[in-house]
Design an enzyme around this catalytic site. Structure first.
Site, mmCIF file in Angstrom:
data_model
loop_
_atom_site.group_PDB
_atom_site.id
_atom_site.type_symbol
_atom_site.label_atom_id
_atom_site.label_comp_id
_atom_site.label_asym_id
_atom_site.label_seq_id
_atom_site.Cartn_x
_atom_site.Cartn_y
_atom_site.Cartn_z
ATOM 1 N N TRP A 153 60.917 44.166 138.340
ATOM 2 C CA TRP A 153 61.296 43.582 139.623
ATOM 3 C C TRP A 153 61.246 44.577 140.781
ATOM 4 O O TRP A 153 61.469 44.182 141.914
ATOM 5 C CB TRP A 153 62.728 43.031 139.518
ATOM 6 C CG TRP A 153 63.620 43.952 138.728
ATOM 7 C CD1 TRP A 153 63.982 43.782 137.413
ATOM 8 C CD2 TRP A 153 64.225 45.174 139.149
ATOM 9 N NE1 TRP A 153 64.770 44.838 136.996
ATOM 10 C CE2 TRP A 153 64.941 45.708 138.047
ATOM 11 C CE3 TRP A 153 64.250 45.894 140.348
ATOM 12 C CZ2 TRP A 153 65.655 46.907 138.101
ATOM 13 C CZ3 TRP A 153 64.945 47.091 140.403
ATOM 14 C CH2 TRP A 153 65.638 47.570 139.288
ATOM 15 N N GLU A 180 61.756 37.821 136.318
ATOM 16 C CA GLU A 180 62.453 36.580 136.662
ATOM 17 C C GLU A 180 63.270 36.738 137.945
ATOM 18 O O GLU A 180 63.544 35.768 138.645
ATOM 19 C CB GLU A 180 63.381 36.152 135.506
ATOM 20 C CG GLU A 180 62.643 35.685 134.255
ATOM 21 C CD GLU A 180 61.896 36.785 133.536
ATOM 22 O OE1 GLU A 180 62.322 37.957 133.613
ATOM 23 O OE2 GLU A 180 60.861 36.486 132.895
ATOM 24 N N GLU A 252 53.969 52.178 130.892
ATOM 25 C CA GLU A 252 54.371 52.925 132.094
ATOM 26 C C GLU A 252 55.892 52.833 132.146
ATOM 27 O O GLU A 252 56.449 51.823 132.556
ATOM 28 C CB GLU A 252 53.699 52.305 133.319
ATOM 29 C CG GLU A 252 53.561 53.258 134.469
ATOM 30 C CD GLU A 252 54.815 53.319 135.299
ATOM 31 O OE1 GLU A 252 55.656 54.207 135.018
ATOM 32 O OE2 GLU A 252 54.960 52.502 136.203
ATOM 33 N N CYS A 286 60.229 54.289 139.655
ATOM 34 C CA CYS A 286 60.157 55.112 138.441
ATOM 35 C C CYS A 286 59.792 56.565 138.780
ATOM 36 O O CYS A 286 60.128 57.467 138.024
ATOM 37 C CB CYS A 286 59.184 54.527 137.434
ATOM 38 S SG CYS A 286 57.574 54.169 138.126
ATOM 39 N N GLU A 383 67.784 57.661 133.252
ATOM 40 C CA GLU A 383 67.196 57.320 134.551
ATOM 41 C C GLU A 383 68.224 56.551 135.388
ATOM 42 O O GLU A 383 68.615 55.439 135.026
ATOM 43 C CB GLU A 383 65.966 56.440 134.302
ATOM 44 C CG GLU A 383 65.182 56.133 135.541
ATOM 45 C CD GLU A 383 63.918 55.317 135.245
ATOM 46 O OE1 GLU A 383 63.912 54.525 134.284
ATOM 47 O OE2 GLU A 383 62.934 55.492 135.988
HETATM 48 P P1 NAD Z 1 66.058 45.764 131.687
HETATM 49 O O1 NAD Z 1 65.686 46.944 130.856
HETATM 50 O O2 NAD Z 1 66.656 44.587 131.003
HETATM 51 O O3 NAD Z 1 64.772 45.223 132.481
HETATM 52 C C1 NAD Z 1 63.794 46.029 133.080
HETATM 53 C C2 NAD Z 1 62.506 45.206 133.156
HETATM 54 O O4 NAD Z 1 61.988 45.056 131.849
HETATM 55 C C3 NAD Z 1 62.762 43.778 133.659
HETATM 56 O O5 NAD Z 1 61.724 43.400 134.515
HETATM 57 C C4 NAD Z 1 62.778 42.923 132.416
HETATM 58 O O6 NAD Z 1 62.283 41.618 132.649
HETATM 59 C C5 NAD Z 1 61.868 43.679 131.492
HETATM 60 N N1 NAD Z 1 62.235 43.530 130.096
HETATM 61 C C6 NAD Z 1 63.443 43.783 129.532
HETATM 62 N N2 NAD Z 1 63.399 43.540 128.213
HETATM 63 C C7 NAD Z 1 62.154 43.126 127.941
HETATM 64 C C8 NAD Z 1 61.481 42.737 126.744
HETATM 65 N N3 NAD Z 1 62.075 42.764 125.555
HETATM 66 N N4 NAD Z 1 60.188 42.336 126.847
HETATM 67 C C9 NAD Z 1 59.535 42.330 128.027
HETATM 68 N N5 NAD Z 1 60.109 42.702 129.183
HETATM 69 C C10 NAD Z 1 61.405 43.105 129.134
HETATM 70 O O7 NAD Z 1 67.119 46.195 132.709
HETATM 71 P P2 NAD Z 1 67.269 46.193 134.273
HETATM 72 O O8 NAD Z 1 68.732 46.217 134.515
HETATM 73 O O9 NAD Z 1 66.497 45.115 134.935
HETATM 74 O O10 NAD Z 1 66.669 47.609 134.629
HETATM 75 C C11 NAD Z 1 67.214 48.719 133.926
HETATM 76 C C12 NAD Z 1 66.286 49.844 133.788
HETATM 77 O O11 NAD Z 1 64.931 49.444 133.668
HETATM 78 C C13 NAD Z 1 66.294 50.744 134.982
HETATM 79 O O12 NAD Z 1 67.361 51.625 134.931
HETATM 80 C C14 NAD Z 1 65.001 51.465 134.836
HETATM 81 O O13 NAD Z 1 65.171 52.552 133.962
HETATM 82 C C15 NAD Z 1 64.115 50.479 134.165
HETATM 83 N N6 NAD Z 1 63.111 49.936 135.085
HETATM 84 C C16 NAD Z 1 61.990 50.676 135.237
HETATM 85 C C17 NAD Z 1 61.015 50.237 136.102
HETATM 86 C C18 NAD Z 1 59.754 51.056 136.299
HETATM 87 O O14 NAD Z 1 59.065 50.883 137.290
HETATM 88 N N7 NAD Z 1 59.392 51.932 135.359
HETATM 89 C C19 NAD Z 1 61.203 49.069 136.822
HETATM 90 C C20 NAD Z 1 62.367 48.334 136.636
HETATM 91 C C21 NAD Z 1 63.325 48.780 135.745
#
Ligand code: NAD
Length: 481
Positions: A153, A180, A252, A286, A383
């Site tokens: 997101w 979402e 990534e 990131c 992170e």
């Molecule tokens: P999260 O880990 O639940 O979600 C992060 C993203 O991953 C969301 O878009 C989610 O839809 C997706 N995701 C989660 N579980 C998945 C699965 N099993 N299969 C496919 N997609 C999945 O938690 P959050 O609270 O939204 O974000 C927490 C952490 O996620 C952040 O602290 C950061 O470290 C990481 N993040 C990294 C990036 C990036 O650009 N590398 C972007 C967003 C979040």
């Protein structure tokens, strides 16, 4: 500051459809905490339709010549360029970032489509000289097949467009699961592909329960490659599903970028670039600079000035043209950042500015600068993904490098020095996929984008970007009369 916000449907086989079961998920505006719309929630029946669509889309697309693909993708880029002003408020409303950052993200996406359109035409094979007369040894590149992509997101357009464009340039079809929390801007991007005449089934878009969708799609035999942007923890899960089914993968993942400011650094340049990039997208990037390692002779001045600049950041609804930093993207991030800060403080850290949620409407958090953060504080190891800047002094170069390389992350790193010799040592000794010295020069589409160690593998930019979507085939042919 009201703008319209569209509901989002699934895009399957060239049609915009509701989920078969009619389920939806609410979309929240992070600046207000209020629902603004809904997105269709796919279940396995919808995913089966998307898989069949991607399979037939691939059959058409792989036979479309690279030149025709290029022409069509250039049309997509032109359409997106025309729609920047229309899509930017949608992105800001669902994600929170300032309108100007939304516009930049979409304009960058135009360049990304253009770049990959061109790269598709240059996905050359080669001819290897043979040992025997009459033998021709060819190396050719073939599209790997239908791809499953998963994007987060923080950059709903940029993350999606890298995956869609590299897949299409290679001749693959794709099922993208957007985030979402931020569905409508990704859908607006996909609409450009559809409206520009990319054949049905080549680009499909679904939303739902992330773990349910990723497990279902990656393990399905139709899917030949998985690509994910998100946290390291989730990336490892998805890579293991892909591994069990022997699928190609691009990951990534998270970063924890060190920003080293050496004794001979130009402090004005370092401060201007690092402050701007720390708070871009409220630190939810990131490659955001995270561990600030400052030479002890500059430390006090750097921290004082960084703190003053942080206090001046104008925070507000991203639709307000004055806003420099919007809210965090969702309520989980506020709780997460509060947790990081209270953990650090309980272990002895001192807050120089910030440290708190702002108000009780929306998900705003203060730009936060901390000193005396011990190495066992969670924010020095996990992170943080938010507007927090922990400052640490160092006395000699080797100890700064040791700290920079301490973690298993290895995505981006930053350094400031006026010595060419030190710059050379920084470039060669820091363990990360990208090293940017004296400026913020990463994430340009013509350059590789990706990490090492726990930050993942594969690249989402440069000529390496398309490689992950192609198989290499060796054909040897002996002429027999
Ligand atoms: P999260 O880990 O639940 O979600 C992060 C993203 O991953 C969301 O878009 C989610 O839809 C997706 N995701 C989660 N579980 C998945 C699965 N099993 N299969 C496919 N997609 C999945 O938690 P959050 O609270 O939204 O974000 C927490 C952490 O996620 C952040 O602290 C950061 O470290 C990481 N993040 C990294 C990036 C990036 O650009 N590398 C972007 C967003 C979040």
């Amino acid at each position: 500051m009201t703008e319209t916000y569209p509901n989002t449907k699934l895009h399957i086989g060239g049609k915009w459809v509701d989920a078969v079961g009619g389920e939806t998920i609410d979309v929240i505006n992070p600046a207000t905490g209020e629902p603004i719309g809904a997105v269709a929630h796919a279940r396995t029946h919808d995913l089966d339709l998307a898989l069949e669509a991607a399979k037939s889309g691939f059959e058409v697309w792989k036979k479309t010549s690279p030149f025709s693909r290029y022409k069509m993708m250039r049309n997509v880029a032109s359409l997106l360029k025309e729609r920047v002003k229309e899509i930017a408020p949608v992105l800001t409303q669902e994600q929170g970032k300032p309108l100007q950052q939304s516009k930049s993200e979409i304009s960058l996406a135009v360049d990304i489509i253009d770049w990959f359109a061109e790269e598709g035409r240059r996905a050359y094979g080669r001819v290897i000289p043979a040992r025997t007369e009459g033998v021709y040894q060819l190396v050719t590149k073939e599209p790997v097949g239908p791809v499953a992509g998963f994007t987060p997101w923080n950059f709903p357009i940029n993350q999606g467009v890298r995956k869609i464009s590299s897949a299409l340039a290679a001749g693959c079809s794709i099922i993208l699961k957007g985030a979402e929390e931020t569905p409508a801007s990704t859908a607006a991007l996909v609409k450009c592909f559809a409206d520009a005449g990319i054949p049905d089934g080549v680009v499909n878009l679904v939303y739902g329960t992330p773990a349910e969708i990723s497990e279902y799609l990656i393990s399905n035999p139709i899917i030949k490659k998985a690509t994910f942007t998100g946290s390291t923890a989730v990336g490892k899960q998805l890579a293991s599903i892909a591994g069990a089914h022997m699928k190609k993968v691009t990951m990534e993942l998270g970063g924890h970028a060190p920003a080293i400011v050496c004794e001979d650094a130009n402090l004005d340049v370092a401060l201007n670039v690092l402050v701007e990039n720390k708070y871009r997208n409220a630190g939810q990037v990131c490659v955001s600079p995270t561990r600030f390692l400052i030479h002890e002779n500059l430390y006090d001045e750097f921290v004082d000035r960084f703190t003053d600049m942080s206090k001046k950041i104008k925070i507000g609804n991203g639709l307000d043209p004055e806003t420099q930093m919007g809210p965090l993207a969702h309520d989980r991030r506020v709780e997460a950042i509060e947790g990081f800060v209270s953990d650090a403080v309980s272990k002895g850290a001192k807050i120089r500015t910030g440290g708190n949620r702002i108000g009780n409407e929306g998900y705003f958090f203060e730009p936060t600068v901390l000193t005396d953060v011990p190495l066992d504080a969670r924010m020095m190891n996990e992170e943080p993904f938010g507007p927090v800047a922990p400052m640490t002094p160092f006395s000699d170069f080797d100890s700064a490098i040791e700290e920079a390389n301490r973690l298993d992350y290895g995505l981006a790193s930053y350094a400031y020095t006026s010595s060419a010799e030190t710059a050379e040592k920084l470039g060669s000794q820091i363990e990360s996929g990208m090293v940017s010295i004296n400026h913020h020069g990463i994430a340009l589409i013509e350059t590789p984008f990706g990490g090492v160690k726990d930050s993942g593998y594969g690249s989402e930019g440069g000529q390496e970007g398309i490689e992950g979507y192609m198989n290499t085939k060796f054909i040897t042919h002996k002429t027999v009369l």
